[in-house]
Design an enzyme around this catalytic site. Structure first.
Site, short mmCIF file in Angstrom:
data_model
loop_
_atom_site.label_atom_id
_atom_site.label_comp_id
_atom_site.label_asym_id
_atom_site.label_seq_id
_atom_site.Cartn_x
_atom_site.Cartn_y
_atom_site.Cartn_z
CE LYS A 54 -3.90 -2.38 2.08
NZ LYS A 54 -4.70 -2.76 3.25
CD GLN A 98 -3.70 -4.39 6.31
OE1 GLN A 98 -3.73 -3.34 5.68
NE2 GLN A 98 -4.17 -5.52 5.82
CG ASP A 121 -9.80 0.13 4.92
OD1 ASP A 121 -9.56 -0.39 3.82
OD2 ASP A 121 -9.14 -0.06 5.95
#
Ligand code: GUN
Length: 305
Positions: A54, A98, A121
């Site tokens: 990422k 995460q 997200d």
């Protein structure tokens, strides 16, 4: 005739290129750089790989990447403190924690502590609620990637029937909501469903996100249906040698491809789209935070290069 292969790798590359070009234009126009902060708690090996990827892809797209690596025994108070700082930080436009988090941390509370405008997200309850009620909001990356690929094949979902297999908060539920928002007729099956083959045979679109290798069989698929395989399962591959493994999807690809009209391979289908969509979401969040009247790249219809 065999199914058309949906090339997620090429598609993701096209999204990254468009995001990168737009980022460079916006940096020149505004003097500011979109920033993505990724928080990793602990040392889960798969999470380490995702986080590295990422950060790397964000930098390649011309963004600033901020990595916060915290020990596995980090307290909720410390983690929430880091998030509060990132919420205030003017150089950070997207925040991602995460998952999974170590068991002593409450993932829901952590996600809901992220500013909804920086929640790239799309997991914050406010973004979930807005997508659920058909409002513009940040959409979770994997379903967004699936939708973008589906749009290249279906310009109109009205009158189409879709089956989503899997009802996780990360893929299944948001996927079903996005299809429903597009006026598709949507069925959702999950591990307690007893009639998945019958439901699948009615579907013009199947999105398989159950995490069960080879679950969807060729004889479940309506001829010419579009099959999107979200599964990323590691299975033993004795043909490659002792202790070798390979990645496989939730669809029995080798047989399904002779029935489906279009199908995503695994690997090289949905997988690469997830980080590309994260970059698109970070760009959208940047534009929104700066008050730029930008139509997000993620919602534009585009063809792979
Ligand atoms: N872990 C596995 N997939 C994801 C994802 O899409 N977002 C986050 N934050 N964690 C993950």
């Amino acid at each position: 005739m065999g199914a058309q292969l949906i090339d997620g790798k090429a598609y993701a590359q096209a999204v990254r290129t468009r995001v990168g070009l737009r980022v460079r234009e916006l940096v020149a126009e505004t003097g500011q750089t979109p920033g993505l902060a990724v928080v990793l708690v602990g040392h889960d090996p798969a999470s380490e790989i995702y986080v590295r990827s990422k950060g790397k892809q964000a930098v390649e797209a011309g963004m600033a990447s901020f990595e916060h690596r915290l020990p596995a025994d980090t307290s909720a108070e410390t983690l929430l403190g880091v998030i509060a700082q990132l919420n205030e930080d003017k150089n950070v436009h997207g925040i991602l924690v995460q998952l999974p988090l170590p068991a002593h941390l409450d993932a829901r509370a952590v996600i809901n502590a992220i500013s909804p405008q920086k929640d790239v997200d799309g997991f914050h309850i406010s973004n979930v609620g807005m997508v659920g009620t058909g409002q513009d909001a940040i959409v979770p990356c994997t379903p967004l990637g699936c939708m973008m690929m589906l749009r290249t094949l279906h310009d109109d979902f009205r009158g189409k029937t879709a089956l989503v297999i899997g009802h996780s908060n990360v893929v299944g539920k948001p996927m079903a909501r996005l299809l429903l928002n597009a006026d598709c007729t949507v069925m959702v099956a999950h591990k307690s469903s007893t009639n998945i083959p019958e439901l699948a045979r009615m579907a013009d679109i199947i999105v398989a996100a159950a995490g069960v290798p080879g679950l969807v069989k060729a004889d479940w698929i309506k001829p010419d249906a579009t099959v999107i395989d979200v599964g990323i399962n590691r299975i033993p591959a004795p043909d490659l040698g002792p202790d070798k493994t390979r990645i496989t999807g939730d669809v029995d690809f080798d047989n399904a491809r002779s029935v489906a009209g279009a199908i995503t391979p695994v690997p090289g289908g949905v997988g690469p789209m997830t980080i590309a969509c994260l970059l698109a979401n970070t760009l959208s969040a940047f534009c929104h935070l700066l008050g730029l009247p930008e139509r997000p790249i993620s919602l534009e219809h585009q063809e792979p290069t």
